[in-house]
Design an enzyme around this catalytic site. Structure first.
Site, short mmCIF file in Angstrom:
data_model
loop_
_atom_site.label_atom_id
_atom_site.label_comp_id
_atom_site.label_asym_id
_atom_site.label_seq_id
_atom_site.Cartn_x
_atom_site.Cartn_y
_atom_site.Cartn_z
CB CYS A 98 101.09 30.04 67.67
SG CYS A 98 102.14 31.45 67.32
CD GLU A 122 97.86 25.04 69.75
OE1 GLU A 122 98.55 24.36 70.53
OE2 GLU A 122 98.26 26.09 69.22
#
Lengths: 142, 484
Positions: free
Chosen positions: B283, B384
């Site tokens: 992340c 993402e």
């Protein structure tokens, strides 16, 4: 084989120390060099400490966020095999020990520069390298 | 040959799930099945919660220093088994062995930090809040907590929470990712050695049913979650609906800006690590690279050259810098994003599709992939991807960079490379993401600082680890006292 990562540098250091360990264990056990037994036993002890230090460095000084690739560093210059069984006299075994220590000392000197992004690792490698320098000095007095 | 079956760890015993549904665990470098995992049931969750609840009071009344001593023992046990944990991790997750070592190190650092409980958990007092009246704020544990953790850091993430929950007197349940259950199983096997009382820590394997079982359970006080943003939002909403504390960390679209005055030579190794470390499945990975002004052409040329040099392979090989992605399905998802980038008109300057690794024909590999001339509205600059795909968006100045950062759908991390303190200050002051790197490509807070983003990257208010994690795992009971 290239040494392009933190782990490969530390694992190769461990491999070199294990070579040293095997060398000094064989030399200390050889009755032909009985007068050097104490010296080789001491070096063997030092080498085992070095192995622990290398393993601890690999375990504790890995910084995940700055695991950066390393360039232009390979095992080849440090792969010369030095076999204690070839030495027949004290002078020969001492020469072999010098070669071994020089090779290992040179590895730590170069590796500590290559891994300077991880400064604690670099410092640890320099420290272990100094132990080999001390061995060399001791050998040179004999 | 039958594959090893993962077991739940409940009340100090390794037990089979009562499920009839199982999933496969893969070695992503080899593309072969290596274990099976039960998709646990609500009954499994009930058993774990019951054990944790029954263990709570005795554990809660154990002095904090005694609780910390278990963690000291645990640290030693982890150190002794360090390489073994890292190898299991790489085998099932795929990341390079050094990355696994780094992850295990971070796991242990959380254990180390949590041992400071006797100062970190202290409350506060004030005499004479009124005439002859004193006031105390005690931090008290609350009961049973649980963690639901992702596949990208199979060892570390549960330990952003677990040691702090335990040391502050709570009992705990971990649900590992069903894609990587072996690492946490190994960790729990090691944890058995330290003699924790039965029921204090528990582990339940599974997928949706276990997640929902935890979320709905009335005896769970709080949930810590790390994963994708839509799931994080769902977890947050469900916990709010059932009156639980919640910290739900979500996804990211991290921007790394390179100013014209940046030292590109010095920064390049950390840039490649940022974008391609863990195959882009973290992340905090860089995802959008933003060269500013006239540095662009030089940067792109050097970045592409450095990326071509990356050694991709089996993570267990010490020479490997980047391993495979987690699964065949995820590989396809990443490839779909690459295709989308091509369709939307970005210039593919390094193509990681059809990437072959010698000796691993079935592995889930995607090579380093770089798009240039990406515009902020393109899918690959917004969503993402969670893979080794870089979108280069060229910017004219710092204002454009900050605008780009603050208009992404996420606000996890952002980084800037510059030699100007003033530029760096302006950047860190104005960007929305909560984790900022200055001449650092992975802005990963260590255990003694809080970890978590803002916006759609984080739902809830208390972040992972750091000092404030003790707020999450304790209730401050205020006692106002007068004696006649």
């Amino acid at each position: 084989m290239p040494l392009i990562s933190f782990g490969s540098i530390l694992s190769f250091a461990e491999a070199l120390e294990k070579q040293d360990e095997a060398f000094y264990a064989a030399a200390a056990a050889n009755p032909a060099f009985a007068e050097l037994k104490d010296l080789f036993d001491q070096f063997l002890k030092d080498t085992r400490k070095n192995i622990k230090n290398v393993q601890r460095t690999r375990r504790e000084n890995v910084t995940e966020m700055i695991l950066e690739p390393i360039k232009d560093f390979t095992r080849a210059p440090f792969c010369e095999e030095i076999d204690p069984a070839k030495a027949k006299t004290s002078a020969e075994i001492l020469d072999a020990a010098r070669c071994l220590e020089k090779k290992t000392e040179r590895y730590y000197t170069e590796a500590s520069v290559k891994i300077k992004a991880l400064s604690e690792v670099s410092r640890a490698l320099k420290m272990i390298g100094k132990k080999h320098t001390a061995h060399l000095k001791k050998l040179d007095t004999l | 040959m039958s594959l090893p079956m993962m077991k739940n760890y409940i009340n100090g015993d390794w037990v089979d799930s009562n499920t009839a549904t199982f999933g496969d665990v893969w070695n992503p470098a080899k593309g072969e099945k290596i274990a099976q995992v039960p998709y646990g049931t609500k009954e499994d969750v009930d058993a774990a919660v019951k054990a944790a609840k029954e263990a709570y009071w005795e554990w809660r009344t154990t002095p904090p220093l005694s609780r910390a001593r278990y963690l000291f023992r645990l640290k030693d046990a982890f150190e002794e088994n360090f390489e073994e944990i890292a190898e299991v991790l790489t085998t099932e997750q795929g990341k390079a062995i050094d990355e696994s070592r780094g992850e295990v190190r971070r796991m242990i650092e959380n254990v180390e930090h949590a041992t400071g409980v006797t100062t970190l958990m202290c409350g506060y007092t004030l005499e004479d809040i009124a005439k002859d009246i004193d006031c105390y704020g005690h931090r008290q544990p609350m009961g049973v907590f649980a963690a639901i953790v992702p596949y990208n850091f199979p060892a570390m993430v549960a330990w952003w929470f677990l040691p702090y929950a335990l040391v502050s007197g709570n009992t705990y349940i971990v649900k590992p990712s069903e894609q990587v259950p072996m690492t946490q199983t190994k960790i729990f096997e090691i944890m058995e050695e330290i003699g924790l009382p039965e029921g204090v820590v528990n582990m339940v394997h599974g997928a949706h049913d276990v997640v929902n079982g935890l979320l709905d359970h009335p005896d769970i006080e709080g949930i810590s979650f790390v994963g994708a943003s839509p799931t994080a939002k769902y977890i947050y909403q469900q916990c709010c609906a059932t009156g639980k504390r919640v910290q739900a960390l979500g996804g990211a679209k991290n921007i790394v800006a390179i100013m014209p005055d940046a030292d590109i030579e010095q920064g390049m190794p950390s840039l490649t690590t940022s974008f391609f470390g863990c195959a882009g499945q973290r992340c905090l990975s860089g995802s959008v690279l933003v060269p500013v002004g006239d540095v662009a052409d030089e940067l792109v040329e050097k970045f592409v050259a450095a990326s071509k040099d990356i050694k991709v392979g089996n993570g267990l090989d010490e020479q490997t810098f980047m391993g495979p992605v987690i699964s065949a399905a995820h590989k396809q998802r990443v490839l779909d994003y690459i295709e989308k980038g091509v369709q939307e008109g970005a210039k593919l300057v390094l193509d990681g599709r059809d990437f072959k690794v010698e000796g691993y024909p079935e592995g889930f590999f995607v090579g380093p992939t770089i798009f240039d001339n990406v515009t902020p509205d393109m899918t690959i600059a917004s969503e993402e991807i969670f893979g080794p795909v870089v979108s280069i968006v060229r910017a004219k100045n710092l204002d454009e960079v900050i605008s780009l950062v603050n208009t992404r759908n996420y606000a996890n991390a952002s980084c800037i490379y510059t030699s100007s303190g003033a530029t760096a200050r302006e950047f860190k002051y104005r960007v929305k993401p909560s984790m900022v790197g200055i001449n650092i490509g992975i802005a990963a807070p260590m255990s003694f600082f809080p970890f978590g983003g803002a916006g759609n990257s984080m739902f809830g208010d208390t972040k992972g680890h750091g000092q404030e994690i003790f707020n999450f795992f304790t209730d401050t009971k205020v006692v106002i006292e007068r004696w006649f």
